[in-house]
Design a protein around this motif. Structure first.
Motif, PDB file in Angstrom:
ATOM      1  N   MET A  32      -1.838   6.467  -9.313  1.00 13.56           N
ATOM      2  CA  MET A  32      -0.799   6.487 -10.344  1.00 13.56           C
ATOM      3  C   MET A  32      -0.221   5.100 -10.544  1.00 13.56           C
ATOM      4  O   MET A  32       0.074   4.690 -11.660  1.00 13.56           O
ATOM      5  CB  MET A  32       0.290   7.488  -9.965  1.00 13.56           C
ATOM      6  CG  MET A  32      -0.146   8.930 -10.127  1.00 13.56           C
ATOM      7  SD  MET A  32       1.203  10.071  -9.929  1.00 13.56           S
ATOM      8  CE  MET A  32       1.384  10.091  -8.177  1.00 13.56           C
ATOM      9  N   PHE A  33      -0.013   4.367  -9.455  1.00 10.39           N
ATOM     10  CA  PHE A  33       0.505   3.010  -9.587  1.00 10.39           C
ATOM     11  C   PHE A  33      -0.491   2.125 -10.322  1.00 10.39           C
ATOM     12  O   PHE A  33      -0.113   1.262 -11.102  1.00 10.39           O
ATOM     13  CB  PHE A  33       0.807   2.420  -8.205  1.00 10.39           C
ATOM     14  CG  PHE A  33       2.137   2.845  -7.666  1.00 10.39           C
ATOM     15  CD1 PHE A  33       3.304   2.283  -8.145  1.00 10.39           C
ATOM     16  CD2 PHE A  33       2.235   3.825  -6.713  1.00 10.39           C
ATOM     17  CE1 PHE A  33       4.534   2.691  -7.676  1.00 10.39           C
ATOM     18  CE2 PHE A  33       3.466   4.244  -6.234  1.00 10.39           C
ATOM     19  CZ  PHE A  33       4.616   3.679  -6.717  1.00 10.39           C
ATOM     20  N   LYS A  37      -2.059  -6.145 -10.348  1.00  4.07           N
ATOM     21  CA  LYS A  37      -2.932  -6.174  -9.181  1.00  4.07           C
ATOM     22  C   LYS A  37      -2.121  -6.368  -7.896  1.00  4.07           C
ATOM     23  O   LYS A  37      -2.446  -5.791  -6.854  1.00  4.07           O
ATOM     24  CB  LYS A  37      -3.970  -7.292  -9.332  1.00  4.07           C
ATOM     25  CG  LYS A  37      -4.984  -6.995 -10.440  1.00  4.07           C
ATOM     26  CD  LYS A  37      -5.872  -8.191 -10.715  1.00  4.07           C
ATOM     27  CE  LYS A  37      -6.819  -7.900 -11.876  1.00  4.07           C
ATOM     28  NZ  LYS A  37      -7.626  -9.090 -12.263  1.00  4.07           N
ATOM     29  N   ALA A  38      -1.044  -7.157  -7.994  1.00  8.59           N
ATOM     30  CA  ALA A  38      -0.183  -7.367  -6.823  1.00  8.59           C
ATOM     31  C   ALA A  38       0.528  -6.067  -6.448  1.00  8.59           C
ATOM     32  O   ALA A  38       0.727  -5.768  -5.264  1.00  8.59           O
ATOM     33  CB  ALA A  38       0.840  -8.463  -7.114  1.00  8.59           C
ATOM     34  N   ILE A  39       0.927  -5.278  -7.448  1.00  8.12           N
ATOM     35  CA  ILE A  39       1.543  -3.973  -7.191  1.00  8.12           C
ATOM     36  C   ILE A  39       0.540  -3.057  -6.499  1.00  8.12           C
ATOM     37  O   ILE A  39       0.877  -2.346  -5.546  1.00  8.12           O
ATOM     38  CB  ILE A  39       2.043  -3.341  -8.501  1.00  8.12           C
ATOM     39  CG1 ILE A  39       3.255  -4.107  -9.037  1.00  8.12           C
ATOM     40  CG2 ILE A  39       2.416  -1.872  -8.287  1.00  8.12           C
ATOM     41  CD1 ILE A  39       3.693  -3.669 -10.417  1.00  8.12           C
ATOM     42  N   GLN A  40      -0.696  -3.083  -6.968  1.00  5.27           N
ATOM     43  CA  GLN A  40      -1.738  -2.266  -6.332  1.00  5.27           C
ATOM     44  C   GLN A  40      -1.871  -2.624  -4.853  1.00  5.27           C
ATOM     45  O   GLN A  40      -1.967  -1.746  -3.991  1.00  5.27           O
ATOM     46  CB  GLN A  40      -3.070  -2.468  -7.043  1.00  5.27           C
ATOM     47  CG  GLN A  40      -3.114  -1.921  -8.453  1.00  5.27           C
ATOM     48  CD  GLN A  40      -4.398  -2.288  -9.176  1.00  5.27           C
ATOM     49  OE1 GLN A  40      -5.203  -3.055  -8.665  1.00  5.27           O
ATOM     50  NE2 GLN A  40      -4.584  -1.753 -10.359  1.00  5.27           N
ATOM     51  N   VAL A  85      10.028  -0.362  -9.223  1.00  3.71           N
ATOM     52  CA  VAL A  85       8.795  -0.177  -8.449  1.00  3.71           C
ATOM     53  C   VAL A  85       8.565  -1.341  -7.495  1.00  3.71           C
ATOM     54  O   VAL A  85       8.289  -1.153  -6.302  1.00  3.71           O
ATOM     55  CB  VAL A  85       7.588  -0.011  -9.390  1.00  3.71           C
ATOM     56  CG1 VAL A  85       6.284  -0.161  -8.620  1.00  3.71           C
ATOM     57  CG2 VAL A  85       7.633   1.349 -10.064  1.00  3.71           C
ATOM     58  N   ILE A  86       8.687  -2.545  -7.998  1.00  3.84           N
ATOM     59  CA  ILE A  86       8.410  -3.721  -7.157  1.00  3.84           C
ATOM     60  C   ILE A  86       9.409  -3.836  -6.020  1.00  3.84           C
ATOM     61  O   ILE A  86       9.033  -4.100  -4.866  1.00  3.84           O
ATOM     62  CB  ILE A  86       8.388  -4.995  -8.030  1.00  3.84           C
ATOM     63  CG1 ILE A  86       7.179  -4.948  -8.966  1.00  3.84           C
ATOM     64  CG2 ILE A  86       8.342  -6.248  -7.161  1.00  3.84           C
ATOM     65  CD1 ILE A  86       7.127  -6.061  -9.979  1.00  3.84           C
ATOM     66  N   ASP A  87      10.684  -3.617  -6.304  1.00  4.11           N
ATOM     67  CA  ASP A  87      11.681  -3.659  -5.230  1.00  4.11           C
ATOM     68  C   ASP A  87      11.436  -2.553  -4.215  1.00  4.11           C
ATOM     69  O   ASP A  87      11.589  -2.759  -3.004  1.00  4.11           O
ATOM     70  CB  ASP A  87      13.095  -3.531  -5.814  1.00  4.11           C
ATOM     71  CG  ASP A  87      13.574  -4.817  -6.479  1.00  4.11           C
ATOM     72  OD1 ASP A  87      13.012  -5.888  -6.157  1.00  4.11           O
ATOM     73  OD2 ASP A  87      14.492  -4.751  -7.306  1.00  4.11           O
ATOM     74  N   GLY A  88      11.026  -1.380  -4.701  1.00  2.99           N
ATOM     75  CA  GLY A  88      10.752  -0.268  -3.797  1.00  2.99           C
ATOM     76  C   GLY A  88       9.566  -0.523  -2.885  1.00  2.99           C
ATOM     77  O   GLY A  88       9.476   0.042  -1.793  1.00  2.99           O
ATOM     78  N   LEU A  89       8.658  -1.393  -3.332  1.00  2.00           N
ATOM     79  CA  LEU A  89       7.484  -1.746  -2.524  1.00  2.00           C
ATOM     80  C   LEU A  89       7.726  -2.976  -1.661  1.00  2.00           C
ATOM     81  O   LEU A  89       6.833  -3.421  -0.940  1.00  2.00           O
ATOM     82  CB  LEU A  89       6.281  -2.000  -3.441  1.00  2.00           C
ATOM     83  CG  LEU A  89       5.719  -0.776  -4.162  1.00  2.00           C
ATOM     84  CD1 LEU A  89       4.661  -1.204  -5.179  1.00  2.00           C
ATOM     85  CD2 LEU A  89       5.136   0.228  -3.177  1.00  2.00           C
ATOM     86  N   LYS A 110      -0.545  -0.556   0.870  1.00  2.00           N
ATOM     87  CA  LYS A 110       0.030  -0.731   2.212  1.00  2.00           C
ATOM     88  C   LYS A 110       1.174   0.239   2.479  1.00  2.00           C
ATOM     89  O   LYS A 110       1.583   0.407   3.626  1.00  2.00           O
ATOM     90  CB  LYS A 110       0.557  -2.165   2.360  1.00  2.00           C
ATOM     91  CG  LYS A 110      -0.479  -3.255   2.168  1.00  2.00           C
ATOM     92  CD  LYS A 110       0.180  -4.621   2.156  1.00  2.00           C
ATOM     93  CE  LYS A 110      -0.788  -5.721   1.784  1.00  2.00           C
ATOM     94  NZ  LYS A 110      -0.114  -7.038   1.662  1.00  2.00           N
ATOM     95  N   ALA A 111       1.720   0.852   1.428  1.00  2.00           N
ATOM     96  CA  ALA A 111       2.903   1.699   1.572  1.00  2.00           C
ATOM     97  C   ALA A 111       2.539   3.085   2.100  1.00  2.00           C
ATOM     98  O   ALA A 111       1.439   3.576   1.892  1.00  2.00           O
ATOM     99  CB  ALA A 111       3.616   1.823   0.231  1.00  2.00           C
TER     100      ALA A 111
END
Length: 402
Positions: free
Chosen positions: A34-35, A286-289, A190-194, A294-295
């Motif tokens: 989904m991400f 791609k960085a979010i992926q 999303v980014i802060d949550g990761l 890792k999460a």
């Protein structure tokens, strides 16, 4: 007998544990997927799946199909079973610079415009980024006397997803009837949550990145509309900022960006052209992926539940659930940008400012249908042919064409 029963119990327990582990593994894969397809406008399948994870789900916004201007030639070819677009579902993906919920539906420009073309037989997804500064016909509203030719991202601002989809259908010979839209707040969350994303920052990007951080904060946190002549943020507008509102990027190099920094990085438009801008967006995707992989499952689930409520779509819950049954088959197999690289020029086109101009819109549309639908013999509609001639005639004097 007792020993055999004990062995059966152990085997059953082991099978149950394996099944539970597999279920957790598959669910984690699903959320990571989904991400891959939700964030920064590659968000398609994730929204369908999210309807099963989140109680709220996305906000449904139905469209009047008759207003989406699918070319008649396209409709007829499909009805007669002669179109190479049969078996495909094409959906528009928009990322908007909305500062509040109302602006998601209208009055905000679409910084990101994508077409997700899904082959429903194979599950293959091809993505096309339509550069926001592309000079195209954005049509007209009821209160306008004639069509407007300008940057294509203005279509969303003037008429929301309906006009933006109409712009894509009429300029590109598409049959899009559905959309998904998110704002930059989703990206930041999303980014802060990761825990942030790792990105290589160049020296000439730093000042623009920090300026965009300031602009985002004063608009979203303080509701500043911009007092400049064209609504841009001025130095006076920035006086409301506090030192704690953002963290400046101070040096180049590979570094961890927080959500605000990454969102600002995605908006940089003065280092390179719109092609470079979409490259930055894909870099962040791609960085979010990488971070999502890792999460843990709990982090991903909570984060996605937070984000999905910020999504707008024309897809009904029934359609989402129908697609959910096929989610394991979906895969992104290719992506590109429109116009085709090497087949456009940039220049200042009068009041429209700096634009990306297709050198030949007709040829670009033929190439697009080859890319999306493997149609090697595609011939454009009369509407695209007319728009192609108009784009050329309206831009010639600015581009030193004869």
């Amino acid at each position: 007998m007792a020993a055999k029963q004990k062995q059966k119990n152990v085997t059953a327990a082991g099978s149950a544990a394996k099944a539970a582990a597999m279920k957790r593994k598959n669910r984690r894969k699903l959320i990571i997927f989904m991400f891959e397809v939700l964030i920064i406008l590659i968000m398609l399948v994730g929204i369908w799946a999210a309807s099963r994870i989140s109680g709220e789900g996305p906000k449904i916004m139905r469209l009047n199909v008759e207003q989406l201007a699918v070319p008649e030639e396209i409709k007829e070819a499909k009805e007669q079973g002669e179109s190479t677009m049969l078996g495909y579902r094409n959906i528009a993906l928009f990322g908007v610079d909305a500062t509040n919920e109302k602006e998601v539906a209208k009055n905000s420009r679409s910084d990101t415009i994508m077409i997700a073309s899904i082959n429903m037989d194979t599950g293959d997804i091809r993505l096309v980024s339509v550069y926001r500064d592309t000079y195209l016909n954005i049509g007209r509203n009821d209160d306008e006397n004639s069509d407007t030719y300008t940057k294509c991202n203005a279509a969303y601002a003037k008429g929301g997803p309906t006009r933006a989809i109409r712009m894509l259908n009429t300029n590109l010979d598409m049959d899009i009837e559905d959309f998904v839209t998110i704002g930059y707040n989703s990206l930041i969350d999303v980014i802060d949550g990761l825990g942030g994303v790792w990105v290589e920052i160049k020296q000439n990007e730093i000042s623009y990145l920090n300026d965009y951080q300031k602009s985002i904060v004063v608009q979203w946190k303080y509701g500043v509309k911009g007092s400049g002549e064209k609504g841009e943020i001025t130095e006076d507008d920035l006086k409301v900022l506090k030192a704690s509102d953002y963290t400046p990027v101070k040096e180049p190099g590979y570094q961890l960006l927080n959500g605000l920094q990454a969102a600002a990085y995605c908006r940089i438009r003065y280092v390179g052209n719109d092609y470079a801008r979409t490259e930055r967006q894909r870099t962040v995707l791609k960085a979010i992926q990488d971070q999502a992989l890792k999460a843990d499952l709990n982090t991903l689930t909570k984060l996605f539940n937070k984000v999905v409520g910020q999504v707008y779509t024309s897809l009904s819950k029934e359609e989402m659930l129908e697609m959910l049954g096929k989610i394991a088959d979906f895969k992104i197999v290719d992506e590109t940008g429109f116009p085709k690289e090497g087949e456009f020029v940039t220049g200042n086109i009068g009041a429209s400012g700096s634009c990306i101009v297709p050198q030949d819109l007709e040829e670009n549309v033929i190439w697009l249908h080859q890319f999306l639908f493997d149609d090697e013999d595609y011939q454009v509609t009369d509407g695209v042919r007319e728009r192609s001639e108009m784009v050329e005639s309206r831009t010639a004097k600015y581009l030193n064409k004869d």
